[in-house]
Enzyme design. Structure first.
Site, short mmCIF file in Angstrom:
data_model
loop_
_atom_site.label_atom_id
_atom_site.label_comp_id
_atom_site.label_asym_id
_atom_site.label_seq_id
_atom_site.Cartn_x
_atom_site.Cartn_y
_atom_site.Cartn_z
N ARG A 173 0.85 -1.19 0.00
CA ARG A 173 0.00 0.00 0.00
C ARG A 173 0.89 1.24 0.00
O ARG A 173 1.89 1.30 0.73
CB ARG A 173 -0.91 0.01 1.23
CG ARG A 173 -1.85 1.19 1.26
CD ARG A 173 -2.92 1.05 2.29
NE ARG A 173 -3.77 2.24 2.33
CZ ARG A 173 -4.78 2.47 1.49
NH1 ARG A 173 -5.06 1.61 0.56
NH2 ARG A 173 -5.50 3.57 1.60
N ASN B 129 12.19 0.19 4.22
CA ASN B 129 11.52 -0.70 3.29
C ASN B 129 12.55 -1.62 2.65
O ASN B 129 13.73 -1.29 2.57
CB ASN B 129 10.80 0.09 2.20
CG ASN B 129 10.04 -0.80 1.23
OD1 ASN B 129 9.30 -1.69 1.65
ND2 ASN B 129 10.22 -0.58 -0.06
N HIS C 158 13.13 -3.92 -0.97
CA HIS C 158 12.63 -4.09 -2.34
C HIS C 158 13.50 -5.12 -3.07
O HIS C 158 14.73 -5.10 -2.91
CB HIS C 158 12.67 -2.74 -3.08
CG HIS C 158 12.11 -2.80 -4.45
ND1 HIS C 158 10.75 -2.90 -4.70
CD2 HIS C 158 12.71 -2.78 -5.68
CE1 HIS C 158 10.55 -2.94 -6.01
NE2 HIS C 158 11.71 -2.87 -6.63
N ASP D 255 9.29 3.20 -3.93
CA ASP D 255 10.58 2.49 -3.97
C ASP D 255 11.74 3.45 -4.15
O ASP D 255 12.65 3.24 -4.94
CB ASP D 255 10.58 1.44 -5.09
CG ASP D 255 9.55 0.36 -4.86
OD1 ASP D 255 9.30 0.03 -3.69
OD2 ASP D 255 8.99 -0.17 -5.83
N GLU E 168 17.25 -11.29 1.06
CA GLU E 168 16.40 -10.35 1.79
C GLU E 168 16.36 -10.70 3.27
O GLU E 168 16.43 -9.83 4.14
CB GLU E 168 14.98 -10.36 1.21
CG GLU E 168 14.86 -9.78 -0.18
CD GLU E 168 13.42 -9.80 -0.67
OE1 GLU E 168 12.51 -9.53 0.14
OE2 GLU E 168 13.19 -10.10 -1.86
#
Length: 222
Positions: A97, A113, A115, A151, A180
């Site tokens: 979101r 975050n 990515h 991003d 990750e």
């Protein structure tokens, strides 16, 4: 050691959440996950948090209306829950979101975050398919501080993986996901310890810790 309070926002299975939970359970880790919030009811990742004894909350974004007003209302509710929980840092882990610029500015330097590409390349969705279609040879993942743009934001750490002959989007995604799971807890630890912090110009690395930070960028081709 003083421990910072962390919230994790998810939308789905919670794969990266699991790696963060496992890392923060170590007594020496400089932070603990205090709250996990999903914008989708029944997200499998919520069960990961519950099994670890972490408080969970669902904020169904569909109940806040559409458009900019709905997005702002959702973010206000999210901010309220984070404030009440006395959260200091927020990690996005598969949180599907877009957050408003107001929310992002409120958490400047404390909102992270991950990515599945080596940003700034391959922002957005369908990343693995696009990488294979374009024939790139080196893929990877990035942990970054969040900017209002999608991003985007100063990079904290990256890990590279090779794109192998015969790779499918699924096999490439699986190999990147392994990195990750290693990278996100390591970068969160750097931020919580003050070894990577945000300045007006981007991520600042303390000189005596430069090697520790750079080690996160080394590709592994095993």
């Amino acid at each position: 050691m003083a421990q910072n309070s962390v919230a994790v926002l998810i939308s789905g299975r919670g794969s990266n959440l699991k790696s963060l939970v496992e890392a923060t359970q170590a007594p020496s880790f400089p932070g603990k996950i205090k709250l996990v919030i999903s914008n989708r009811p029944g997200a499998p990742g919520l069960e990961i948090a519950k099994k670890a004894g972490i408080e969970t909350l669902t904020l169904d974004h569909t109940t806040y209306g559409n458009g900019e007003e709905g997005r702002a209302a959702f973010d206000e509710a999210l901010q309220d829950r984070l404030t009440k929980a006395e959260v200091e840092f927020v990690c996005l882990a598969g949180f599907m979101r877009l957050l408003t610029a107001t929310f992002v500015r409120t958490w400047r330097g404390k909102l992270l975050n991950i990515h599945p590409s080596l940003l700034p390349a391959f922002k957005g969705l369908n990343v693995h398919e696009r990488m294979i279609e374009q024939g790139i040879k080196i893929a990877g993942c990035t942990v970054h501080f969040v900017n209002p743009e999608v991003d985007d934001g100063p990079i904290i750490g990256q890990a590279a993986v090779p794109v192998l002959p015969g790779d499918t989007p699924e096999t490439l995604a699986d190999r990147i996901l392994q990195e990750e799971h290693r990278l996100y807890p390591a970068c969160l630890k750097l931020v919580l310890e003050g070894k990577a912090r945000l300045s007006a110009g981007g991520v600042v690395k303390l000189p005596e810790l430069e090697c520790d930070v750079l080690s996160l960028h080394n590709p592994t081709f095993e």
